[in-house]
Write a protein that holds these residues in place. Structure first.
Motif, PDB file in Angstrom:
ATOM      1  N   UNK A 151     -13.091   9.090   9.986  1.00  0.00           N
ATOM      2  CA  UNK A 151     -11.635   8.345  11.380  1.00  0.00           C
ATOM      3  C   UNK A 151     -11.791   7.026  11.091  1.00  0.00           C
ATOM      4  N   UNK A 152     -11.060   6.481  11.393  1.00  0.00           N
ATOM      5  CA  UNK A 152     -10.526   4.895  11.578  1.00  0.00           C
ATOM      6  C   UNK A 152     -10.808   4.323  12.851  1.00  0.00           C
ATOM      7  N   UNK A 192       0.596  -1.439  -0.072  1.00  0.00           N
ATOM      8  CA  UNK A 192      -0.097   0.092  -0.303  1.00  0.00           C
ATOM      9  C   UNK A 192       0.780   1.445  -0.147  1.00  0.00           C
ATOM     10  N   UNK A 193       0.113   2.296  -0.349  1.00  0.00           N
ATOM     11  CA  UNK A 193       1.074   4.022  -0.292  1.00  0.00           C
ATOM     12  C   UNK A 193       0.238   4.660   0.622  1.00  0.00           C
ATOM     13  N   UNK A 194       0.743   5.256   1.673  1.00  0.00           N
ATOM     14  CA  UNK A 194      -0.234   6.448   2.167  1.00  0.00           C
ATOM     15  C   UNK A 194      -0.316   7.586   1.567  1.00  0.00           C
ATOM     16  N   UNK A 227     -11.311   7.522   3.154  1.00  0.00           N
ATOM     17  CA  UNK A 227     -10.650   8.328   2.457  1.00  0.00           C
ATOM     18  C   UNK A 227     -11.796   8.938   1.761  1.00  0.00           C
ATOM     19  N   UNK A 228     -12.889   8.714   1.093  1.00  0.00           N
ATOM     20  CA  UNK A 228     -13.237   9.414   0.673  1.00  0.00           C
ATOM     21  C   UNK A 228     -14.772  10.401   1.227  1.00  0.00           C
ATOM     22  N   UNK A 229     -14.820   9.784   3.186  1.00  0.00           N
ATOM     23  CA  UNK A 229     -15.193  10.481   3.846  1.00  0.00           C
ATOM     24  C   UNK A 229     -14.304  11.796   3.928  1.00  0.00           C
ATOM     25  N   UNK A 232      -4.145   8.329   3.873  1.00  0.00           N
ATOM     26  CA  UNK A 232      -5.053   7.319   4.200  1.00  0.00           C
ATOM     27  C   UNK A 232      -4.145   6.096   3.318  1.00  0.00           C
ATOM     28  N   UNK A 233      -3.929   4.630   3.710  1.00  0.00           N
ATOM     29  CA  UNK A 233      -3.681   3.672   2.592  1.00  0.00           C
ATOM     30  C   UNK A 233      -4.537   3.890   1.542  1.00  0.00           C
ATOM     31  N   UNK A 234      -3.668   3.207   0.470  1.00  0.00           N
ATOM     32  CA  UNK A 234      -4.285   2.987  -0.678  1.00  0.00           C
ATOM     33  C   UNK A 234      -3.642   1.728  -1.346  1.00  0.00           C
TER      34      UNK A 234
END
Ligand SMILES: C[S@@+](CC[C@H](N)C(=O)[O-])C[C@H]1O[C@@H](n2cnc3c(N)ncnc32)[C@H](O)[C@@H]1O
Length: 380
Positions: free
Chosen positions: A273-274, A205-207, A248-250, A237-239
């Motif tokens: 918030x995660x 993943x990439x942040x 991330x969308x939020x 956010x991780x992608x």
């Protein structure tokens, strides 16, 4: 770990008295046993350990800044180095300075702590069956990682030892791998000092860093809402190659939402918030296009940072004074190139998906507009 297991039982007793937590305790134990040399029961094990573990703890600040400028892993490495220095300073102030005969500075110093933490980060095993207890397991820590196996080390009650079962058949003489866990290439570089071959890590993943715009008329209100949910004006956010989290969308919705939506800021920030346990797939069709464009802009800005580094890396002056230093810099630069290539590849995929979604949305809107115009003409 009882006092009896220390070659220097006094050292074990002092640390027990201060209730030192697992990681600093093990780090101190390792240094203590290494200094005991032949009289340590772990002498053979310790002499087989690398003198310089390959983790990012051994990169200088200048090397981190130069080679990992584009990646968020640079910040993680800086934080980790700061934590290790902080842990050592805390032990030194609270304990070592009070017992200089048991913990002499020639043995217990920043350099030896960097080594022992480097060993722990690259070799500690987490044992799920023992409530996630961590341990150094001689022999088991000789096993290398592969992203393609699902084999994990764990404590087995019946055999009272650490065991693993392979998930495939191996030929005699073939190297057996385990998994160090579902870690991204950046995390593997951070703790273990290597980057898997491109495209082989399904957990990669990439942040992606996202930030509220300072010019936003509701900047203050949005920041307040974010803070309430433990977030800040800039968030990563991780992608993954397969997509990105709802949070991330939020965040993107919050960043682009107009003042008329101020009543929803709190709800959107909570979804960003995660930490929130209820995962909410928020949908605001009116601002969806803007939110996707916001993510796309952030992706493109990150991609250009990676491109700049990767282009420059070909002709980068390694600034060295000795052949040994040259080897080291060539090695570090290659690791950074491998990491940045893999992270940029994920961003390219996200960019492609976002562009396609936006194109579909825009062509859908155009079609609706044309139908509307057509109807208007009929009524005219
Ligand atoms: C737990 S040790 C594994 C055994 C290691 N070969 C040794 O004895 O030092 C972890 C270290 O092994 C190396 N390593 C493990 N898996 C690797 C891989 N797939 N590619 C390159 N290096 C790897 C890294 O240097 C890492 O810090």
């Amino acid at each position: 770990m009882s006092g009896r297991e220390w070659s220097s039982p006094e050292a074990g007793q002092v640390l027990k008295q201060y209730s030192v937590p697992d990681w600093p305790l093990l780090a101190t134990y390792l240094i203590s046993e290494a200094s005991a040399q032949k009289s340590s029961r772990w002498c053979n094990y310790i002499s087989a350990l690398p003198r310089q573990p390959y983790s990012l703890l051994y990169w200088t600040r200048a090397e981190l800044d130069r080679y990992l400028e584009a990646s968020q892993i640079r910040q993680r490495a800086i934080e980790r180095v700061t934590d290790v220095i902080g842990t050592y300073n805390d032990l030194r102030l609270r304990i070592f300075s009070k017992y200089p005969d048991i913990f002499p500075e020639e043995v217990f110093n920043m350099e030896t702590f960097r080594w022992s933490f480097g060993i722990l980060f690259s070799r500690l095993v987490r044992l799920p069956s023992m409530n996630g207890k961590v341990a150094l397991v001689p022999w088991a820590d000789m096993l290398n990682h592969s992203c393609e196996v699902e084999t994990f080390l764990d404590y087995d009650k019946s055999s009272q030892g650490v065991v693993f079962t392979t998930d495939r058949a191996y030929q005699p003489g073939e190297q057996v791998f385990i998994s160090y866990g579902k870690k991204s290439n950046g995390e593997l570089l951070l703790s273990y000092g290597f980057v898997p071959k491109e495209g082989t890590n399904p957990s990669d993943l990439v942040e992606l860093p996202l930030s509220l715009k300072k010019s936003d008329r509701c900047y203050k209100e949005k920041l307040e809402a974010l803070k309430k949910h433990g977030l800040s004006a800039s968030q990563c956010y991780p992608i993954q190659i397969t997509g990105w989290p709802l949070e991330l969308m939020a965040y993107a919705y919050l960043a682009v939402s107009p003042p008329s939506m101020s009543k929803q800021f709190d709800e959107i920030a909570a979804a960003a918030s995660n930490k929130s346990t209820i995962k909410k797939d928020l949908r605001y069709p009116d601002i969806e296009e803007k939110a996707l464009q916001f993510i796309l802009d952030s992706c493109e800005s990150s991609i250009s940072k990676y491109s700049k580094f990767l282009q420059a890396s070909g002709s980068m002056d390694l600034d060295v004074t000795s052949p040994k230093q040259l080897n080291r810099r060539v090695f570090l630069k290659q690791l950074a190139v491998d990491l940045c290539t893999s992270e940029q590849r994920i961003l390219f995929r996200a960019e492609y998906i976002l562009r396609r979604r936006l194109r579909d949305m825009r062509s859908g809107e155009l079609r609706a507009l044309r139908i509307f115009d057509g109807l208007r003409n009929i009524f005219k």
